[in-house]
Scaffold this motif. Structure first.
Motif, PDB file in Angstrom:
ATOM      1  N   VAL A  53       1.190  -1.447   0.205  1.00 26.75           N
ATOM      2  CA  VAL A  53       0.164  -0.056  -0.067  1.00 26.75           C
ATOM      3  C   VAL A  53       1.343   0.837   0.135  1.00 26.75           C
ATOM      4  N   ASP A  93      -0.277  -6.613   8.015  1.00 29.13           N
ATOM      5  CA  ASP A  93       0.495  -6.084   8.973  1.00 29.13           C
ATOM      6  C   ASP A  93       1.124  -6.177   9.808  1.00 29.13           C
ATOM      7  N   THR A 115      -6.688  -8.711   4.410  1.00 31.82           N
ATOM      8  CA  THR A 115      -6.079  -7.291   3.832  1.00 31.82           C
ATOM      9  C   THR A 115      -4.878  -7.194   4.264  1.00 31.82           C
ATOM     10  N   SER A 144      -3.993  -3.921   5.700  1.00 35.36           N
ATOM     11  CA  SER A 144      -4.176  -3.631   6.727  1.00 35.36           C
ATOM     12  C   SER A 144      -4.294  -3.938   7.682  1.00 35.36           C
ATOM     13  N   ASN A 190       2.990   0.728   5.776  1.00 28.32           N
ATOM     14  CA  ASN A 190       1.742   1.624   6.317  1.00 28.32           C
ATOM     15  C   ASN A 190       1.375   2.258   6.991  1.00 28.32           C
ATOM     16  N   ARG A 191       0.208   2.954   6.668  1.00 30.67           N
ATOM     17  CA  ARG A 191       0.147   4.403   7.471  1.00 30.67           C
ATOM     18  C   ARG A 191       0.149   4.537   9.275  1.00 30.67           C
ATOM     19  N   ARG A 215      -1.437   5.393  12.879  1.00 31.20           N
ATOM     20  CA  ARG A 215      -3.128   5.770  12.927  1.00 31.20           C
ATOM     21  C   ARG A 215      -2.877   5.665  14.881  1.00 31.20           C
ATOM     22  N   GLY A 258       1.270   0.559  12.140  1.00 32.82           N
ATOM     23  CA  GLY A 258       1.670  -0.717  10.226  1.00 32.82           C
ATOM     24  C   GLY A 258       2.805  -2.009  10.718  1.00 32.82           C
ATOM     25  N   TYR A 259       3.473  -2.238   9.460  1.00 33.70           N
ATOM     26  CA  TYR A 259       3.772  -3.318   8.815  1.00 33.70           C
ATOM     27  C   TYR A 259       4.899  -2.854   9.943  1.00 33.70           C
ATOM     28  N   SER A 280       0.015  10.202  11.299  1.00 28.76           N
ATOM     29  CA  SER A 280      -1.268   9.740  11.455  1.00 28.76           C
ATOM     30  C   SER A 280      -1.977  10.472  11.003  1.00 28.76           C
TER      31      SER A 280
END
Length: 548
Positions: free
Chosen positions: A16, A56, A107, A109, A467-468, A470, A486-487, A542
């Motif tokens: 992503v 993730d 997914t 995420s 990943n982003r 958050r 994320g990852y 985030s």
């Protein structure tokens, strides 16, 4: 122990978009050795377990519990979020008579799509999504509603990098015609923001069964199945579709009549599909493989003998790497023993057979996953001829050459006690192995999981695997929020910074932050800095959330 066929988990990691690249950093930290297995609390007495690992690092296990007698049950589960050790209970999701989870697709995420079916003999398939953060199920969606004259069972699901869902099902008619049974093969594709595009892949007057689905991140699809009801007439077939909305399905026969038993597909990132099956008819005395370049509309399937004239196990599998090279893996019988073998196909042809497990033992293949660097990761369990457990082992195959054996567990963990081993990977190359522990039947099993295994998989499409960030949590004053990055899972090289209304909060440099009265009504955000799998430093910012 009753040795059963174990499902193969083919891990597909989707990439992503990430935040801005800052500067090259140190090499990415390699995963450490396999950890000590830990029992997942509350999972004793499970029935029909299914598990999955998201890119993730989120882990999910589901199982069934009896509800209102024989005809009712419900799905329970446990989720472990990235970087955490606690397994959290998933509230009851779908329930109903003769309920069965058929497949799970994670997914990028960390959420999970799941297919399940209800009904006894009049099966209906449904799709549902689990939000791993909130542990809430979406409302179920009935699949193939425009094929109302058919039942739908044994559904499988896969997801591509852009979030497109692909679902297959075996679809017998609600009114049986005279003569041999018939069943069609259904496929549905749902792109983000679009509607379901359903169709039948097989004729109305034929019997199709034993379908399996494989996709790659780009959106190429291969579905393998067997068509025909009587053994002398059964053939191995494959349906392929190249990436793109306007590409057409191509359905081909790839075996002679009667030369079929079990069949499994795989597809590489460049669109090369391979189908491996055991043959012939009733004797299981051969393994065959066919390959095709899906993105070339006129390309034919090319079939080859992998091994013939030898008794083989019921299932054989294959993986395709970036260079369109294919490795086939199968079990070969001799008396009461079973050894695992492989053969590698490249531009120079099919190489020689390589024996992977010792002679005189019984070896059960548990998982085979594709590594985009050209290696296949193989997980198997070894037994004596009397089925006393010897070890669970892991090794890689690179261009047909096996790597060293890595013993994960000795007989104290496997002797008559484990089954259904499945390996999953995340985008940081950390592995999770989830398996059952107990005695047959499954109702006596419990789940165990372990993580931070050897490097199993890297990103299949690029190095951009972060990943982003958050802000996770309720954001009530006095509670602790988490900067979910994320990852970057189970990595010690991440630094954090928390902000209030865009201004740095002094001393807030940990992954978790306890909200204070000053945060009430203000916008809280976090920043995570670390190295992705390519060794490059990334800063993730985030979105802000209002506290209070």
């Amino acid at each position: 122990m009753s040795v059963r066929r174990s499902a193969i988990a083919l891990a597909v990691v989707a990439t992503v978009g990430a935040s801005a690249l800052v500067a090259p950093g140190a090499s990415a930290q390699l995963p450490g050795p396999w950890g000590t297995p830990k029992r997942i609390p509350g999972s004793a007495g499970l029935v029909n377990p299914v598990s999955a690992v998201a890119a993730d690092g989120t882990d999910l296990v589901t199982w069934l519990v009896d509800g209102s007698g024989t005809f009712g049950n419900a799905v329970l589960g446990k989720v472990r979020l990235p970087g955490e050790t606690e397994w959290k209970r998933v509230p009851v999701g779908p329930d109903g008579s003769f309920l069965g989870v058929t497949d799970i697709a994670p997914t990028a995420s960390g959420d999970f799509w799941m297919t399940y079916q209800t009904g006894a003999g009049n099966y209906t398939s449904y799709l549902i999504k689990l939000d791993a953060q909130t542990r809430r199920w979406s409302e179920p969606v009935r699949l193939f509603k425009d094929q109302d004259n058919h039942f739908h069972a044994s559904s499988e699901i896969a997801i591509t990098a852009d979030g497109t869902l692909v679902v297959t099902a075996v679809s017998p008619p609600k009114v049986d015609p005279p003569g041999d049974p018939v069943a069609r093969l259904s496929v549905g594709i749902h792109s983000p923001g679009g509607t379901w595009q359903n169709r039948f892949l097989t004729p109305a007057d034929k019997f199709a069964n034993a379908q399996h689905l494989a996709v790659n991140p780009a959106g190429d699809v291969v579905i393998s199945f067997i068509q025909g009801y009587n053994l002398p007439d059964m053939t191995v077939r494959a349906a392929t579709k190249a990436k793109g909305k306007n590409s057409e399905w191509k359905v081909s026969t790839i075996s002679t009549a009667g030369d079929s038993q079990r069949v499994h597909p795989t597809i590489g990132v460049d669109g090369t599909a391979a189908v491996v099956w055991t043959a012939t008819s009733q004797t299981f005395d051969a393994v065959r493989m066919a390959t095709r370049e899906v993105r070339r509309p006129l390309a034919p399937w090319v079939a080859r003998d992998v091994v013939s004239g030898s008794l083989v196990s019921t299932d054989a599998y294959g993986v395709v790497n970036r260079q369109s090279e294919t490795t086939a893996v199968w079990g070969q019988r001799s008396g009461g023993t079973l050894t695992i073998w492989s053969r590698h196909l490249d531009d120079s042809g099919l190489g020689g057979a390589v024996q992977l497990t010792p002679t005189g033992e019984y070896a059960e293949l548990n998982a085979l996953v594709q590594r985009p660097d050209g290696k296949a990761a193989l997980l198997y369990q070894r037994f004596t001829p009397a089925f006393d457990g010897l070890a669970v082992e892991f090794r890689t195959l690179s261009q047909g050459v096996p790597g060293p054996v890595q013993q994960l567990f000795g007989d104290e963990a496997t002797n008559g006690a484990s089954n259904g081993e499945v390996i999953g990977v995340d985008a940081r190359s950390h592995g999770t192995m989830i398996y059952t522990r107990g005695t047959y039947p499954d109702t006596d099993f419990a789940w165990l999981g372990q993580s931070q295994g050897p490097s199993i998989m890297t990103s299949p499409t690029s190095g951009s695997v972060v990943n982003r960030a958050r802000v996770a949590g309720s954001l009530r004053i006095g509670t602790r929020a988490t900067c979910a990055s994320g990852y970057w899972v189970e990595t010690s090289s991440i630094s954090y910074r928390w902000e209030r209304n865009g201004n740095r909060i002094r001393g807030a440099t940990a992954k978790k932050y306890r909200l204070v009265s000053r945060d009430d009504g203000e916008k809280v955000s976090c920043e995570a800095t670390g190295a992705d799998s390519t060794g490059q430093t990334r800063v993730l910012n985030s979105p802000s959330r209002r506290a209070g």
